[in-house]
Design a protein around this motif. Structure first.
Motif, PDB file in Angstrom:
ATOM      1  N   LEU A   1       0.824  -1.204   0.000  1.00 33.71           N
ATOM      2  CA  LEU A   1       0.000   0.000   0.000  1.00 33.71           C
ATOM      3  C   LEU A   1       0.864   1.262   0.000  1.00 33.71           C
ATOM      4  O   LEU A   1       0.530   2.257  -0.648  1.00 33.71           O
ATOM      5  N   GLY A   2       1.988   1.222   0.719  1.00 27.86           N
ATOM      6  CA  GLY A   2       2.895   2.353   0.713  1.00 27.86           C
ATOM      7  C   GLY A   2       3.491   2.604  -0.659  1.00 27.86           C
ATOM      8  O   GLY A   2       3.553   3.743  -1.134  1.00 27.86           O
ATOM      9  N   VAL A   3       3.931   1.526  -1.314  1.00 26.47           N
ATOM     10  CA  VAL A   3       4.493   1.659  -2.664  1.00 26.47           C
ATOM     11  C   VAL A   3       3.429   2.163  -3.632  1.00 26.47           C
ATOM     12  O   VAL A   3       3.698   3.025  -4.490  1.00 26.47           O
ATOM     13  N   TRP A   4       2.205   1.648  -3.479  1.00 28.51           N
ATOM     14  CA  TRP A   4       1.108   2.080  -4.353  1.00 28.51           C
ATOM     15  C   TRP A   4       0.812   3.561  -4.173  1.00 28.51           C
ATOM     16  O   TRP A   4       0.559   4.273  -5.146  1.00 28.51           O
ATOM     17  N   GLN A   5       0.882   4.053  -2.934  1.00 30.58           N
ATOM     18  CA  GLN A   5       0.652   5.472  -2.696  1.00 30.58           C
ATOM     19  C   GLN A   5       1.747   6.323  -3.335  1.00 30.58           C
ATOM     20  O   GLN A   5       1.477   7.436  -3.827  1.00 30.58           O
ATOM     21  N   LEU A   6       2.971   5.827  -3.356  1.00 31.07           N
ATOM     22  CA  LEU A   6       4.046   6.560  -4.037  1.00 31.07           C
ATOM     23  C   LEU A   6       3.769   6.650  -5.537  1.00 31.07           C
ATOM     24  O   LEU A   6       4.018   7.691  -6.167  1.00 31.07           O
ATOM     25  N   GLN A   7       3.250   5.572  -6.108  1.00 29.26           N
ATOM     26  CA  GLN A   7       2.882   5.603  -7.527  1.00 29.26           C
ATOM     27  C   GLN A   7       1.744   6.587  -7.764  1.00 29.26           C
ATOM     28  O   GLN A   7       1.748   7.343  -8.742  1.00 29.26           O
ATOM     29  N   ARG A   8       0.768   6.593  -6.852  1.00 31.26           N
ATOM     30  CA  ARG A   8      -0.352   7.525  -6.967  1.00 31.26           C
ATOM     31  C   ARG A   8       0.134   8.979  -6.874  1.00 31.26           C
ATOM     32  O   ARG A   8      -0.420   9.864  -7.511  1.00 31.26           O
ATOM     33  N   ARG A   9       1.183   9.196  -6.096  1.00 34.71           N
ATOM     34  CA  ARG A   9       1.721  10.555  -5.976  1.00 34.71           C
ATOM     35  C   ARG A   9       2.195  11.064  -7.321  1.00 34.71           C
ATOM     36  O   ARG A   9       1.914  12.210  -7.709  1.00 34.71           O
ATOM     37  N   HIS A  10       2.923  10.221  -8.044  1.00 36.14           N
ATOM     38  CA  HIS A  10       3.423  10.636  -9.360  1.00 36.14           C
ATOM     39  C   HIS A  10       2.262  10.858 -10.334  1.00 36.14           C
ATOM     40  O   HIS A  10       2.296  11.788 -11.154  1.00 36.14           O
ATOM     41  N   GLU A  11       1.229  10.008 -10.251  1.00 36.76           N
ATOM     42  CA  GLU A  11       0.069  10.183 -11.121  1.00 36.76           C
ATOM     43  C   GLU A  11      -0.639  11.500 -10.814  1.00 36.76           C
ATOM     44  O   GLU A  11      -1.081  12.207 -11.725  1.00 36.76           O
ATOM     45  N   LYS A  12      -0.768  11.825  -9.515  1.00 37.34           N
ATOM     46  CA  LYS A  12      -1.441  13.062  -9.132  1.00 37.34           C
ATOM     47  C   LYS A  12      -0.629  14.275  -9.610  1.00 37.34           C
ATOM     48  O   LYS A  12      -1.212  15.269 -10.066  1.00 37.34           O
ATOM     49  N   GLU A  13       0.690  14.210  -9.499  1.00 34.33           N
ATOM     50  CA  GLU A  13       1.516  15.327  -9.964  1.00 34.33           C
ATOM     51  C   GLU A  13       1.341  15.545 -11.456  1.00 34.33           C
ATOM     52  O   GLU A  13       1.280  16.696 -11.922  1.00 34.33           O
ATOM     53  N   ALA A  14       1.243  14.459 -12.225  1.00 33.53           N
ATOM     54  CA  ALA A  14       1.032  14.586 -13.673  1.00 33.53           C
ATOM     55  C   ALA A  14      -0.345  15.178 -13.962  1.00 33.53           C
ATOM     56  O   ALA A  14      -0.502  16.007 -14.870  1.00 33.53           O
ATOM     57  N   ALA A  15      -1.355  14.775 -13.164  1.00 31.27           N
ATOM     58  CA  ALA A  15      -2.705  15.306 -13.363  1.00 31.27           C
ATOM     59  C   ALA A  15      -2.760  16.793 -13.041  1.00 31.27           C
ATOM     60  O   ALA A  15      -3.449  17.564 -13.723  1.00 31.27           O
ATOM     61  N   ILE A  16      -2.030  17.228 -12.016  1.00 33.65           N
ATOM     62  CA  ILE A  16      -2.035  18.639 -11.635  1.00 33.65           C
ATOM     63  C   ILE A  16      -1.444  19.507 -12.741  1.00 33.65           C
ATOM     64  O   ILE A  16      -1.892  20.638 -12.974  1.00 33.65           O
ATOM     65  N   VAL A  17      -0.451  18.992 -13.441  1.00 36.52           N
ATOM     66  CA  VAL A  17       0.126  19.732 -14.580  1.00 36.52           C
ATOM     67  C   VAL A  17      -0.955  19.993 -15.633  1.00 36.52           C
ATOM     68  O   VAL A  17      -1.053  21.094 -16.197  1.00 36.52           O
TER      69      VAL A  17
ATOM     70  N   LEU B   1     -21.543  11.909 -16.100  1.00 36.86           N
ATOM     71  CA  LEU B   1     -21.326  10.871 -15.101  1.00 36.86           C
ATOM     72  C   LEU B   1     -19.917  10.943 -14.532  1.00 36.86           C
ATOM     73  O   LEU B   1     -18.993  11.416 -15.199  1.00 36.86           O
ATOM     74  N   PRO B   2     -19.742  10.467 -13.298  1.00 36.77           N
ATOM     75  CA  PRO B   2     -18.389  10.389 -12.726  1.00 36.77           C
ATOM     76  C   PRO B   2     -17.688   9.150 -13.245  1.00 36.77           C
ATOM     77  O   PRO B   2     -18.347   8.239 -13.777  1.00 36.77           O
ATOM     78  N   PRO B   3     -16.357   9.088 -13.083  1.00 36.94           N
ATOM     79  CA  PRO B   3     -15.482  10.147 -12.567  1.00 36.94           C
ATOM     80  C   PRO B   3     -15.186  11.194 -13.634  1.00 36.94           C
ATOM     81  O   PRO B   3     -15.357  10.929 -14.827  1.00 36.94           O
ATOM     82  N   VAL B   4     -14.739  12.361 -13.176  1.00 33.68           N
ATOM     83  CA  VAL B   4     -14.434  13.446 -14.112  1.00 33.68           C
ATOM     84  C   VAL B   4     -13.019  13.247 -14.652  1.00 33.68           C
ATOM     85  O   VAL B   4     -12.066  13.128 -13.886  1.00 33.68           O
ATOM     86  N   ASP B   5     -12.895  13.198 -15.951  1.00 33.49           N
ATOM     87  CA  ASP B   5     -11.588  13.052 -16.591  1.00 33.49           C
ATOM     88  C   ASP B   5     -10.729  14.276 -16.263  1.00 33.49           C
ATOM     89  O   ASP B   5     -11.206  15.412 -16.344  1.00 33.49           O
ATOM     90  N   PRO B   6      -9.441  14.076 -15.895  1.00 34.23           N
ATOM     91  CA  PRO B   6      -8.562  15.226 -15.639  1.00 34.23           C
ATOM     92  C   PRO B   6      -8.505  16.208 -16.802  1.00 34.23           C
ATOM     93  O   PRO B   6      -8.267  17.404 -16.596  1.00 34.23           O
ATOM     94  N   GLU B   7      -8.724  15.718 -18.030  1.00 33.39           N
ATOM     95  CA  GLU B   7      -8.706  16.613 -19.190  1.00 33.39           C
ATOM     96  C   GLU B   7      -9.887  17.588 -19.169  1.00 33.39           C
ATOM     97  O   GLU B   7      -9.863  18.618 -19.849  1.00 33.39           O
ATOM     98  N   LEU B   8     -10.939  17.272 -18.377  1.00 35.07           N
ATOM     99  CA  LEU B   8     -12.120  18.128 -18.313  1.00 35.07           C
ATOM    100  C   LEU B   8     -12.174  18.980 -17.052  1.00 35.07           C
ATOM    101  O   LEU B   8     -12.840  20.018 -17.041  1.00 35.07           O
ATOM    102  N   MET B   9     -11.481  18.548 -16.006  1.00 36.31           N
ATOM    103  CA  MET B   9     -11.506  19.298 -14.744  1.00 36.31           C
ATOM    104  C   MET B   9     -11.014  20.727 -14.946  1.00 36.31           C
ATOM    105  O   MET B   9     -10.006  20.974 -15.627  1.00 36.31           O
ATOM    106  N   PHE B  10     -11.733  21.668 -14.362  1.00 38.12           N
ATOM    107  CA  PHE B  10     -11.408  23.101 -14.383  1.00 38.12           C
ATOM    108  C   PHE B  10     -11.654  23.749 -15.738  1.00 38.12           C
ATOM    109  O   PHE B  10     -11.372  24.930 -15.914  1.00 38.12           O
ATOM    110  N   ARG B  11     -12.178  22.986 -16.705  1.00 36.82           N
ATOM    111  CA  ARG B  11     -12.513  23.586 -18.002  1.00 36.82           C
ATOM    112  C   ARG B  11     -13.797  24.386 -17.859  1.00 36.82           C
ATOM    113  O   ARG B  11     -14.653  24.115 -17.025  1.00 36.82           O
ATOM    114  N   ARG B  12     -13.959  25.384 -18.717  1.00 38.34           N
ATOM    115  CA  ARG B  12     -15.195  26.146 -18.749  1.00 38.34           C
ATOM    116  C   ARG B  12     -16.310  25.316 -19.371  1.00 38.34           C
ATOM    117  O   ARG B  12     -16.079  24.551 -20.309  1.00 38.34           O
ATOM    118  N   SER B  13     -17.515  25.478 -18.827  1.00 33.85           N
ATOM    119  CA  SER B  13     -18.653  24.719 -19.326  1.00 33.85           C
ATOM    120  C   SER B  13     -19.936  25.431 -18.915  1.00 33.85           C
ATOM    121  O   SER B  13     -19.895  26.491 -18.269  1.00 33.85           O
TER     122      SER B  13
END
Length: 213
Positions: free
Chosen positions: A23-39, A55-67
């Motif tokens: 679970l610790g290693v998986w969270q480290l992988q999730r950290r890198h994924e989250k950093e890429a999504a924030i970019v 419908l959920p989940p919201v694709d990172p490509e759509l988050m914060f876009r105008r709509s």
């Protein structure tokens, strides 16, 4: 009498420790994924507007876009602590909208009230804003274990409803990236569990004191 290492408890503890390390290693992988999504999220507000996701989940490509969405009628309200565009804190007024005879409807953050249980006479209509997600109420343990509960898309209105302040536009600073802390927690849990078990086993394996003759 020779005391032997207890097999079944040892296997159980080692499996638990291995799971915590995984679970610790998986969270480290999730950290890198989250950093890429924030970019991606940083660049999204400047991109052209898109259709509001249904419908959920919201694709990172759509988050914060105008709509924009068309709220036929408000069928319910939710109130959440939140921040207004001017930096003040208050209570977000989230309308649960019907968009037709069928479908999940949409959530719209129509603004921020200075006090709880505020009322607004907004009843629906066409509204523009930014795509976000509904508030996340998962427990800390659920987030640390990666329990996935898809969050519904929510529109943050650009123009507030009557009597409310405009809600703060979405920002990447509002996106938590606690995966490193979660990983450290799991590694600590694994280490503590292993140390406690080693101490317990050492006590068990220690020869009994010689009996007085």
């Amino acid at each position: 009498m020779i005391r032997r290492l207890p097999v079944i408890p040892t296997v159980v503890v080692l499996l638990a420790v291995a799971t915590m390390i995984w679970l610790g290693v998986w969270q480290l992988q999730r950290r890198h994924e989250k950093e890429a999504a924030i970019v991606i999220l940083r660049a999204n507000p400047a991109k052209p507007s898109v259709a509001f996701p249904k419908l959920p989940p919201v694709d990172p490509e759509l988050m914060f876009r105008r709509s924009s969405v068309h709220c036929l009628r408000v069928v319910g309200w939710r109130e959440e602590a939140g921040r207004a565009a001017d930096g003040s804190v208050g209570f977000r007024q989230i309308a649960q909208c019907s968009t037709g005879a069928e479908g999940p409807g949409v959530l719209v953050n129509v603004g921020v009230a200075a006090r709880a249980n505020a009322k607004t006479n907004w009843t629906g209509g066409q509204i523009e804003g930014w795509i976000s997600e509904e508030p996340d109420h998962r427990s800390l343990l659920a987030r640390a274990t990666g329990e996935t509960v898809p969050l519904r898309p929510m529109l943050i209105a650009r123009t507030p409803a009557p009597g409310l302040k405009a809600a703060a536009p979405p920002h990447t600073e509002d996106i938590p990236n606690n995966h490193l802390a979660y990983a450290v927690q799991w590694f600590l849990f694994a280490g503590v569990a292993l140390i406690i078990y080693i101490i317990a086993v050492r006590k068990r394996l220690m020869p009994p004191p010689p009996s007085a003759s």
